[in-house]
Design a protein around this motif. Structure first.
Motif, PDB file in Angstrom:
ATOM      1  N   ARG A   1      -7.340   0.139   8.988  1.00 19.61           N
ATOM      2  CA  ARG A   1      -6.877   1.200   8.098  1.00 19.61           C
ATOM      3  C   ARG A   1      -5.874   0.628   7.096  1.00 19.61           C
ATOM      4  NH1 ARG A   1      -4.954   5.049  11.668  1.00 19.61           N
ATOM      5  NH2 ARG A   1      -3.020   3.884  11.800  1.00 19.61           N
ATOM      6  N   GLN A   2      -6.048   1.015   5.839  1.00 18.80           N
ATOM      7  CA  GLN A   2      -5.129   0.570   4.782  1.00 18.80           C
ATOM      8  C   GLN A   2      -3.695   0.915   5.171  1.00 18.80           C
ATOM      9  OE1 GLN A   2      -6.430   1.627   0.824  1.00 18.80           O
ATOM     10  NE2 GLN A   2      -4.326   1.720   0.068  1.00 18.80           N
ATOM     11  N   ASP A   3      -2.790  -0.049   5.003  1.00 25.50           N
ATOM     12  CA  ASP A   3      -1.416   0.123   5.472  1.00 25.50           C
ATOM     13  C   ASP A   3      -0.416   0.293   4.339  1.00 25.50           C
ATOM     14  OD1 ASP A   3       0.015   0.035   8.166  1.00 25.50           O
ATOM     15  OD2 ASP A   3       1.268  -1.346   7.005  1.00 25.50           O
ATOM     16  N   ASN A   4      -0.811   0.009   3.088  1.00 23.36           N
ATOM     17  CA  ASN A   4       0.099   0.216   1.948  1.00 23.36           C
ATOM     18  C   ASN A   4      -0.705   0.601   0.713  1.00 23.36           C
ATOM     19  OD1 ASN A   4      -1.084  -2.220   1.298  1.00 23.36           O
ATOM     20  ND2 ASN A   4       0.804  -3.393   1.223  1.00 23.36           N
TER      21      ASN A   4
ATOM     22  N   VAL B   1       3.048  -1.777  19.623  1.00 20.96           N
ATOM     23  CA  VAL B   1       2.842  -1.723  18.177  1.00 20.96           C
ATOM     24  C   VAL B   1       1.543  -2.442  17.817  1.00 20.96           C
ATOM     25  CG1 VAL B   1       3.813  -2.403  15.952  1.00 20.96           C
ATOM     26  CG2 VAL B   1       5.325  -1.646  17.801  1.00 20.96           C
ATOM     27  N   SER B   2       0.756  -1.877  16.895  1.00 18.83           N
ATOM     28  CA  SER B   2      -0.497  -2.495  16.472  1.00 18.83           C
ATOM     29  C   SER B   2      -0.244  -3.634  15.486  1.00 18.83           C
ATOM     30  CB  SER B   2      -1.402  -1.458  15.801  1.00 18.83           C
ATOM     31  OG  SER B   2      -1.829  -0.488  16.713  1.00 18.83           O
ATOM     32  N   PRO B   3      -1.110  -4.642  15.475  1.00 18.25           N
ATOM     33  CA  PRO B   3      -0.996  -5.734  14.495  1.00 18.25           C
ATOM     34  C   PRO B   3      -1.421  -5.288  13.098  1.00 18.25           C
ATOM     35  CG  PRO B   3      -2.332  -6.367  16.415  1.00 18.25           C
ATOM     36  CD  PRO B   3      -2.184  -4.883  16.439  1.00 18.25           C
ATOM     37  N   VAL B   4      -0.926  -6.000  12.098  1.00 15.18           N
ATOM     38  CA  VAL B   4      -1.282  -5.764  10.697  1.00 15.18           C
ATOM     39  C   VAL B   4      -1.736  -7.091  10.103  1.00 15.18           C
ATOM     40  CG1 VAL B   4      -0.435  -5.057   8.425  1.00 15.18           C
ATOM     41  CG2 VAL B   4       0.387  -3.887  10.477  1.00 15.18           C
ATOM     42  N   VAL B   5      -2.832  -7.080   9.328  1.00 17.06           N
ATOM     43  CA  VAL B   5      -3.386  -8.315   8.768  1.00 17.06           C
ATOM     44  C   VAL B   5      -3.415  -8.256   7.243  1.00 17.06           C
ATOM     45  CG1 VAL B   5      -4.797  -8.748  10.818  1.00 17.06           C
ATOM     46  CG2 VAL B   5      -5.774  -7.482   8.893  1.00 17.06           C
ATOM     47  N   GLU B   6      -3.445  -9.434   6.623  1.00 24.53           N
ATOM     48  CA  GLU B   6      -3.553  -9.542   5.167  1.00 24.53           C
ATOM     49  C   GLU B   6      -4.974  -9.161   4.735  1.00 24.53           C
ATOM     50  OE1 GLU B   6      -1.564 -10.262   2.754  1.00 24.53           O
ATOM     51  OE2 GLU B   6       0.184 -11.319   3.556  1.00 24.53           O
ATOM     52  N   ALA B   7      -5.080  -8.313   3.725  1.00 29.11           N
ATOM     53  CA  ALA B   7      -6.399  -7.903   3.240  1.00 29.11           C
ATOM     54  C   ALA B   7      -7.206  -9.094   2.734  1.00 29.11           C
ATOM     55  CB  ALA B   7      -6.247  -6.864   2.140  1.00 29.11           C
ATOM     56  N   ASP B   8      -6.538 -10.046   2.064  1.00 31.70           N
ATOM     57  CA  ASP B   8      -7.233 -11.195   1.499  1.00 31.70           C
ATOM     58  C   ASP B   8      -7.854 -12.095   2.563  1.00 31.70           C
ATOM     59  OD1 ASP B   8      -6.566 -10.331  -0.997  1.00 31.70           O
ATOM     60  OD2 ASP B   8      -4.911 -11.743  -1.301  1.00 31.70           O
ATOM     61  N   SER B   9      -7.408 -11.934   3.812  1.00 28.96           N
ATOM     62  CA  SER B   9      -7.931 -12.790   4.868  1.00 28.96           C
ATOM     63  C   SER B   9      -9.072 -12.146   5.649  1.00 28.96           C
ATOM     64  CB  SER B   9      -6.800 -13.171   5.835  1.00 28.96           C
ATOM     65  OG  SER B   9      -6.354 -12.044   6.581  1.00 28.96           O
TER      66      SER B   9
ATOM     67  N   ALA C   1      -0.878  -0.709  -2.169  1.00 33.33           N
ATOM     68  CA  ALA C   1      -1.482  -1.846  -2.853  1.00 33.33           C
ATOM     69  C   ALA C   1      -2.750  -2.330  -2.172  1.00 33.33           C
ATOM     70  CB  ALA C   1      -0.476  -2.989  -2.952  1.00 33.33           C
ATOM     71  N   ALA C   2      -3.028  -1.797  -0.975  1.00 32.10           N
ATOM     72  CA  ALA C   2      -4.204  -2.197  -0.183  1.00 32.10           C
ATOM     73  C   ALA C   2      -4.196  -3.683   0.136  1.00 32.10           C
ATOM     74  CB  ALA C   2      -5.503  -1.813  -0.906  1.00 32.10           C
ATOM     75  N   SER C   3      -3.009  -4.261   0.261  1.00 34.71           N
ATOM     76  CA  SER C   3      -2.898  -5.685   0.595  1.00 34.71           C
ATOM     77  C   SER C   3      -2.742  -5.915   2.089  1.00 34.71           C
ATOM     78  CB  SER C   3      -1.705  -6.308  -0.142  1.00 34.71           C
ATOM     79  OG  SER C   3      -0.496  -5.656   0.193  1.00 34.71           O
ATOM     80  N   HIS C   4      -2.467  -4.852   2.834  1.00 33.79           N
ATOM     81  CA  HIS C   4      -2.299  -4.942   4.286  1.00 33.79           C
ATOM     82  C   HIS C   4      -3.186  -3.904   4.969  1.00 33.79           C
ATOM     83  CE1 HIS C   4       2.114  -6.521   3.665  1.00 33.79           C
ATOM     84  NE2 HIS C   4       1.197  -7.412   3.332  1.00 33.79           N
ATOM     85  N   PHE C   5      -3.772  -4.286   6.105  1.00 33.43           N
ATOM     86  CA  PHE C   5      -4.566  -3.378   6.915  1.00 33.43           C
ATOM     87  C   PHE C   5      -4.110  -3.475   8.367  1.00 33.43           C
ATOM     88  CE2 PHE C   5      -7.153  -3.382   3.206  1.00 33.43           C
ATOM     89  CZ  PHE C   5      -7.955  -2.242   3.249  1.00 33.43           C
ATOM     90  N   SER C   6      -3.965  -2.322   9.009  1.00 35.27           N
ATOM     91  CA  SER C   6      -3.607  -2.316  10.430  1.00 35.27           C
ATOM     92  C   SER C   6      -4.874  -2.167  11.266  1.00 35.27           C
ATOM     93  CB  SER C   6      -2.633  -1.177  10.736  1.00 35.27           C
ATOM     94  OG  SER C   6      -3.194   0.072  10.386  1.00 35.27           O
TER      95      SER C   6
END
Length: 443
Positions: free
Chosen positions: A265-268, A161-169, A270-275
């Motif tokens: 890549r945007q994951d939701n 599974v790929s990691p997902v990061v916070e957009a704000d970070s 709200a664009a708050s998560h990116f994979s």
């Protein structure tokens, strides 16, 4: 009328239940989550996506795009919901995975004469018409029962599974937005690496510690979903020809193509998560943070979810299944989803669609009819049923699975579009022909 038992509420099980309901057939759908949890799922929603939020290409000159278009024409629930919650992803169809699972759950729960049972099924049900669509993380009791039924040990491969990061970070000043070759606008966040930073990242990746495989005896990864560190182990530049390829991208700050690129890549919605695209991994979580923070733009990344490893279980389909995904040994019993020997989100949903249609036929006392082999749906069924069982490995849909055109077409793009045109015409003819009325939904 006979009710159908569907075991598993993933993509395939949800699609099968939908197809049956559209044909006026009652369904008992069994999903063990959240009563029994898995190593990778986070909710109890149906059709939860865990590896990625992308359903891959959406254009007709892409095999996955053709398969999706065929499914749309067959009134696929999975495609209906996916199209409604899509997020920017260039020419690909990617979704807000939280909304996607929630909407599929609501749709299935709202179906007439559908009963959802939140409990584990430990053996193959005795119901006259049954679909086992439990996915790659089938619980051990049911996996053993399935293995006993098919008369052979289950095959398996490891998936990650790929990691997902916070957009704000994300430090966007170190990145640039663009889609490869300009297709789809500025949908991807690109983290460019020069040769020096790439080599440092490559060395760190090779030396990082992987998670233990515990009781698993062998590492057998699906070639289409290799962990990033496994790709790196095959050579210094393999990443640059894989998930870090810079082809089709130019950094607007200097107009040059980077040595390597990591895409987010945007994951939701709200664009708050990116994979991190293509970064499936089995590294220990601490090692993931240390190594992946070496990527430009991710130096301060906060991880919503780390990558992880899990085992995918599937039957040796050519020894077991017909192109309709019905078992040869027991008419009325279907396997669907990754358990049936397909690979990928869309392919899993497609197998559920085919199994659901076949199960509907069985409730009427009819034998399921395979879809035309010139369609993507039919070609997928042919592959799982007619491949060499000695070296069987799950596959994504590909144009190479479809029969050749009668005439030679040299241009690859034109050839693919010609294959797609033929497939869609054959699908429409199949749906409208009187002997195939079982494939058509009510109304």
């Amino acid at each position: 009328m006979t009710r159908v038992t569907v075991v598993g509420g993933g993509l395939a099980g949800s699609e099968a239940a939908w197809q049956l309901s559209q044909r006026g057939i009652g369904v008992d759908l069994y999903e063990m989550r959240p009563v029994v949890r898995t190593p990778v799922h986070q909710t109890g929603d149906l059709a939860e996506l865990v590896c990625s939020n992308s359903l891959r290409g959406n254009a007709l000159d892409q095999a996955a795009g053709l398969l999706k278009e065929e499914m749309r024409r067959m009134d696929s629930l999975i495609l209906r919901v996916a199209d409604s919650v899509r997020v920017p992803a260039g020419s690909a169809l990617a979704v807000d995975r939280t909304l996607f699972a929630r909407k599929v759950t609501e749709a299935v729960a709202g179906l007439k004469d559908i009963r959802i049972h939140r409990e584990e099924v430990v053996g193959i049900p005795d119901a006259a018409v049954t679909s086992v669509a439990t996915g790659p993380l089938t619980s051990e009791p049911l996996a053993q029962a399935s293995a006993a039924f098919v008369g052979a040990e289950h095959l398996y491969f490891y998936d990650a599974v790929s990691p997902v990061v916070e957009a704000d970070s994300i430090e966007f000043g170190e990145t640039f937005r663009a889609s490869r070759y300009g297709k789809g606008g500025d949908d991807y966040v690109n983290c460019p690496l020069d040769q020096e930073r790439y080599l440092a990242f490559y060395r760190a990746l090779l030396s990082a510690e992987s998670a233990s495989l515990h009781a698993f005896e062998h590492e057998f990864f699906f070639e289409g979903c290799l962990p990033v560190e496994v790709i790196a182990s095959r050579g210094k530049d393999t990443l640059r020809f894989g998930p870090m390829k810079p082809v089709g991208l130019a950094d607007p700050r200097d107009g040059k193509r980077p040595h390597a690129v990591v895409q987010l890549r945007q994951d939701n919605l709200a664009a708050s998560h990116f994979s991190i695209v293509g970064f499936q991994t089995q590294l220990k979580w601490g090692e993931q943070k240390r190594v992946f923070q070496m990527i430009p733009g991710l130096g301060r990344a906060e991880f919503v979810r780390f990558g992880m490893i899990h085992r995918n279980t599937f039957v040796n389909s050519p020894r077991t299944l017909e192109p309709t995904f019905e078992t040869r040994k027991r008419p009325g019993l279907f396997f669907a989803g990754q358990m049936s020997g397909v690979e990928g989100y869309v392919e899993s949903a497609a197998s559920g669609l085919i199994a659901g249609i076949g199960a509907a036929a069985r409730t009427r006392g009819e034998a399921p009819v395979p879809l035309p082999e010139v369609t993507a749906l039919g070609a997928l069924g042919r592959y799982i049923a007619r491949s060499d069982p000695r070296n069987y490995q799950p596959t994504n849909i590909a144009f190479g699975l479809l029969p050749e055109l009668p005439e030679r077409v040299r241009d690859r793009s034109k050839k693919r579009l010609a294959l797609a045109d033929r497939a869609l015409m054959a699908l429409e003819a199949f749906r409208e022909s009187p002997p195939q009325l079982a494939v058509r939904a009510l109304g």
